[in-house]
Design a protein around this motif. Structure first.
Motif, PDB file in Angstrom:
ATOM      1  N   ILE A 133      -5.980  -4.574  11.360  1.00 14.72           N
ATOM      2  CA  ILE A 133      -5.329  -3.156  11.822  1.00 14.72           C
ATOM      3  C   ILE A 133      -4.373  -2.311  10.997  1.00 14.72           C
ATOM      4  CG2 ILE A 133      -3.856  -2.407  13.796  1.00 14.72           C
ATOM      5  CD1 ILE A 133      -6.487  -3.292  15.103  1.00 14.72           C
ATOM      6  N   THR A 134      -3.575  -3.409  10.316  1.00 18.80           N
ATOM      7  CA  THR A 134      -2.568  -2.626   9.407  1.00 18.80           C
ATOM      8  C   THR A 134      -3.129  -1.963   8.302  1.00 18.80           C
ATOM      9  OG1 THR A 134      -0.577  -4.314  10.212  1.00 18.80           O
ATOM     10  CG2 THR A 134      -0.274  -3.277   8.040  1.00 18.80           C
ATOM     11  N   VAL A 135      -4.126  -2.929   7.523  1.00 16.21           N
ATOM     12  CA  VAL A 135      -4.702  -2.277   6.302  1.00 16.21           C
ATOM     13  C   VAL A 135      -5.370  -1.005   6.766  1.00 16.21           C
ATOM     14  CG1 VAL A 135      -6.630  -2.565   4.764  1.00 16.21           C
ATOM     15  CG2 VAL A 135      -4.667  -4.326   5.087  1.00 16.21           C
ATOM     16  N   ASN A 136      -6.066  -0.990   7.989  1.00 11.31           N
ATOM     17  CA  ASN A 136      -6.905   0.008   8.097  1.00 11.31           C
ATOM     18  C   ASN A 136      -6.053   1.253   8.580  1.00 11.31           C
ATOM     19  OD1 ASN A 136      -9.435  -1.107   7.849  1.00 11.31           O
ATOM     20  ND2 ASN A 136      -9.657  -1.938   9.889  1.00 11.31           N
ATOM     21  N   THR A 137      -5.027   1.137   9.413  1.00 10.33           N
ATOM     22  CA  THR A 137      -4.206   1.964   9.469  1.00 10.33           C
ATOM     23  C   THR A 137      -3.527   2.627   8.483  1.00 10.33           C
ATOM     24  OG1 THR A 137      -3.360   1.125  11.617  1.00 10.33           O
ATOM     25  CG2 THR A 137      -1.911   2.756  10.777  1.00 10.33           C
ATOM     26  N   VAL A 138      -3.225   1.991   7.439  1.00 10.06           N
ATOM     27  CA  VAL A 138      -2.817   2.645   6.063  1.00 10.06           C
ATOM     28  C   VAL A 138      -3.826   3.507   5.363  1.00 10.06           C
ATOM     29  CG1 VAL A 138      -1.676   2.177   4.022  1.00 10.06           C
ATOM     30  CG2 VAL A 138      -0.959   0.835   5.714  1.00 10.06           C
ATOM     31  N   LEU A 139      -5.117   2.769   5.117  1.00 15.22           N
ATOM     32  CA  LEU A 139      -6.181   3.497   4.944  1.00 15.22           C
ATOM     33  C   LEU A 139      -6.525   4.629   5.290  1.00 15.22           C
ATOM     34  CD1 LEU A 139      -8.497   0.383   3.753  1.00 15.22           C
ATOM     35  CD2 LEU A 139      -6.709   2.003   2.315  1.00 15.22           C
ATOM     36  N   TYR A 169       0.865  -1.157  -0.003  1.00 14.08           N
ATOM     37  CA  TYR A 169      -0.059   0.101  -0.032  1.00 14.08           C
ATOM     38  C   TYR A 169       0.840   1.110   0.155  1.00 14.08           C
ATOM     39  CZ  TYR A 169      -4.072  -3.026   0.770  1.00 14.08           C
ATOM     40  OH  TYR A 169      -4.980  -3.961   0.659  1.00 14.08           O
ATOM     41  N   SER A 170       2.246   1.073   0.036  1.00 15.07           N
ATOM     42  CA  SER A 170       2.885   2.305   0.044  1.00 15.07           C
ATOM     43  C   SER A 170       3.798   2.585  -1.044  1.00 15.07           C
ATOM     44  CB  SER A 170       4.127   1.988   1.397  1.00 15.07           C
ATOM     45  OG  SER A 170       3.440   1.710   2.631  1.00 15.07           O
ATOM     46  N   ARG A 171       4.300   3.807  -1.314  1.00 15.12           N
ATOM     47  CA  ARG A 171       4.870   4.197  -2.317  1.00 15.12           C
ATOM     48  C   ARG A 171       6.129   3.705  -2.484  1.00 15.12           C
ATOM     49  NH1 ARG A 171       3.049   5.970  -6.948  1.00 15.12           N
ATOM     50  NH2 ARG A 171       1.508   7.159  -5.939  1.00 15.12           N
ATOM     51  N   ASN A 172       6.898   3.577  -1.230  1.00 13.19           N
ATOM     52  CA  ASN A 172       8.357   3.053  -1.166  1.00 13.19           C
ATOM     53  C   ASN A 172       8.465   2.518   0.041  1.00 13.19           C
ATOM     54  OD1 ASN A 172       8.708   5.383   0.415  1.00 13.19           O
ATOM     55  ND2 ASN A 172       9.032   6.575  -1.100  1.00 13.19           N
ATOM     56  N   LYS A 173       9.715   2.083   0.182  1.00  9.80           N
ATOM     57  CA  LYS A 173       9.973   1.206   1.619  1.00  9.80           C
ATOM     58  C   LYS A 173      10.131   2.064   2.757  1.00  9.80           C
ATOM     59  CE  LYS A 173      13.877  -1.320   3.683  1.00  9.80           C
ATOM     60  NZ  LYS A 173      15.204  -1.706   3.602  1.00  9.80           N
ATOM     61  N   THR A 174      10.423   3.522   2.576  1.00 13.28           N
ATOM     62  CA  THR A 174      10.377   4.279   3.699  1.00 13.28           C
ATOM     63  C   THR A 174       8.907   4.452   4.076  1.00 13.28           C
ATOM     64  OG1 THR A 174      12.396   5.422   2.908  1.00 13.28           O
ATOM     65  CG2 THR A 174      11.103   6.699   4.540  1.00 13.28           C
ATOM     66  N   GLU A 175       8.064   4.692   3.407  1.00 12.68           N
ATOM     67  CA  GLU A 175       6.821   5.142   3.731  1.00 12.68           C
ATOM     68  C   GLU A 175       6.060   3.850   4.201  1.00 12.68           C
ATOM     69  OE1 GLU A 175       2.456   5.523   0.958  1.00 12.68           O
ATOM     70  OE2 GLU A 175       4.030   7.166   0.645  1.00 12.68           O
ATOM     71  N   ALA A 176       6.574   2.604   3.641  1.00  8.33           N
ATOM     72  CA  ALA A 176       5.841   1.293   4.297  1.00  8.33           C
ATOM     73  C   ALA A 176       6.820   1.178   5.655  1.00  8.33           C
ATOM     74  CB  ALA A 176       6.268   0.026   3.461  1.00  8.33           C
ATOM     75  N   ARG A 189      -3.502   2.817  -6.816  1.00  7.64           N
ATOM     76  CA  ARG A 189      -2.571   1.775  -6.162  1.00  7.64           C
ATOM     77  C   ARG A 189      -3.587   1.084  -4.846  1.00  7.64           C
ATOM     78  NH1 ARG A 189       1.135   4.739  -4.198  1.00  7.64           N
ATOM     79  NH2 ARG A 189       0.473   4.538  -1.976  1.00  7.64           N
ATOM     80  N   ILE A 190      -4.001   1.934  -4.004  1.00  5.01           N
ATOM     81  CA  ILE A 190      -4.874   1.468  -3.072  1.00  5.01           C
ATOM     82  C   ILE A 190      -6.023   0.493  -3.543  1.00  5.01           C
ATOM     83  CG2 ILE A 190      -6.246   2.134  -1.054  1.00  5.01           C
ATOM     84  CD1 ILE A 190      -4.219   4.267  -0.622  1.00  5.01           C
ATOM     85  N   THR A 191      -6.647   1.063  -4.395  1.00  3.89           N
ATOM     86  CA  THR A 191      -7.710   0.328  -4.986  1.00  3.89           C
ATOM     87  C   THR A 191      -7.501  -1.267  -5.432  1.00  3.89           C
ATOM     88  OG1 THR A 191      -9.130   2.193  -5.427  1.00  3.89           O
ATOM     89  CG2 THR A 191     -10.004   0.253  -6.464  1.00  3.89           C
ATOM     90  N   PHE A 192      -6.466  -0.938  -6.335  1.00  3.33           N
ATOM     91  CA  PHE A 192      -5.871  -2.353  -6.755  1.00  3.33           C
ATOM     92  C   PHE A 192      -5.487  -3.106  -5.748  1.00  3.33           C
ATOM     93  CE2 PHE A 192      -2.405  -4.911  -8.556  1.00  3.33           C
ATOM     94  CZ  PHE A 192      -2.774  -5.442  -9.648  1.00  3.33           C
ATOM     95  N   VAL A 241       3.509  -1.680  -9.296  1.00  2.00           N
ATOM     96  CA  VAL A 241       2.201  -1.361  -8.512  1.00  2.00           C
ATOM     97  C   VAL A 241       2.511  -0.152  -7.516  1.00  2.00           C
ATOM     98  CG1 VAL A 241       0.763  -2.249  -6.633  1.00  2.00           C
ATOM     99  CG2 VAL A 241       1.204  -3.642  -8.522  1.00  2.00           C
ATOM    100  N   GLN A 242       3.811  -0.069  -6.779  1.00  2.00           N
ATOM    101  CA  GLN A 242       3.926   1.090  -6.051  1.00  2.00           C
ATOM    102  C   GLN A 242       4.209   2.395  -6.829  1.00  2.00           C
ATOM    103  OE1 GLN A 242       7.824  -0.569  -4.249  1.00  2.00           O
ATOM    104  NE2 GLN A 242       6.412  -0.818  -2.332  1.00  2.00           N
ATOM    105  N   GLU A 243       4.386   2.553  -8.279  1.00  2.00           N
ATOM    106  CA  GLU A 243       4.415   3.601  -8.766  1.00  2.00           C
ATOM    107  C   GLU A 243       3.141   4.115  -9.170  1.00  2.00           C
ATOM    108  OE1 GLU A 243       7.311   2.620 -11.936  1.00  2.00           O
ATOM    109  OE2 GLU A 243       8.960   2.827 -10.478  1.00  2.00           O
ATOM    110  N   LEU A 244       2.118   3.399  -9.204  1.00  2.00           N
ATOM    111  CA  LEU A 244       0.681   3.684  -9.590  1.00  2.00           C
ATOM    112  C   LEU A 244       0.290   5.071  -8.537  1.00  2.00           C
ATOM    113  CD1 LEU A 244      -1.201   0.328  -9.450  1.00  2.00           C
ATOM    114  CD2 LEU A 244      -1.054   1.760 -11.714  1.00  2.00           C
TER     115      LEU A 244
END
Length: 179
Positions: free
Chosen positions: A74-80, A36-43, A129-132, A121-124
């Motif tokens: 919890i993880t998915v909901n936190t990111v969303l 769900y993240s754009r890159n490793k740092t965001e993840a 990206r989130i919907t996919f 996928v991360q570059e979407l």
């Protein structure tokens, strides 16, 4: 220490148990954050925020169902939740390379590495990206996605179609690297 003991100690705020919980589940949850993240740092930031939420809400886990499933939710909901707090994004149009050269890749569409596909996928654009990820990788319905993101089902379907089109073009236009 058993899973029940670990959960019980985490509910009491035991730091050693929290550390053990992190060591046990961080790799699995980091994989979700990466999706769900754009890159490793965001993840990594999303993983940290997810564990903070887990430690804060662990008292809500009632031993019904899978603990790992609860952690993943919890993880998915936190990111969303972080996504929903961001300012609305405008539609991102794909611009062709001025030289007409496709992006370099690692093989043909049938031979792309998992790392290259993950990068695509991360570059979407974020909405796509989130919907996919929610639809294709996590099995959410368009209704569930629209409720999670505060959009309509039609928007969810449109974002998925656009994400697939972008990915299809990226894969089709990937050069073959011949060593």
């Amino acid at each position: 220490m058993t899973q029940k003991e670990l959960i019980r100690k985490c509910k009491k705020g035991n730091r050693a148990a929290q550390e053990e919980l992190y060591r046990t589940y961080s790799a699995v949850l980091f994989g979700i954050c990466l999706k769900y993240s754009r890159n490793k740092t965001e993840a990594e930031d999303n993983l940290h925020d997810s564990f903070m939420t887990v430690y804060e809400k662990i008292h809500q886990f009632r031993d019904k169902g899978s603990f790992e499933g609860w952690l993943k939710r919890i993880t998915v909901n936190t990111v969303l939740q972080k996504y929903r707090k961001k300012e609305p994004l405008s539609l991102v149009e794909e611009t062709p390379d001025p030289d007409g050269d496709p992006e370099p890749g690692t093989g043909t569409g049938e031979e792309l590495s998992l790392g290259t596909l993950l990068q695509f996928v991360q570059e979407l654009p974020e909405k796509y990206r989130i919907t996919f990820n929610l639809y294709v990788l996590d099995g959410y319905s368009h209704k569930e996605i629209s409720e999670s993101l505060g959009t309509s089902e039609g928007t969810s379907k449109s974002n998925l179609a656009r994400a697939r089109a972008i990915l299809r073009d990226r894969i089709k236009n990937t050069k073959i690297n011949i060593a």
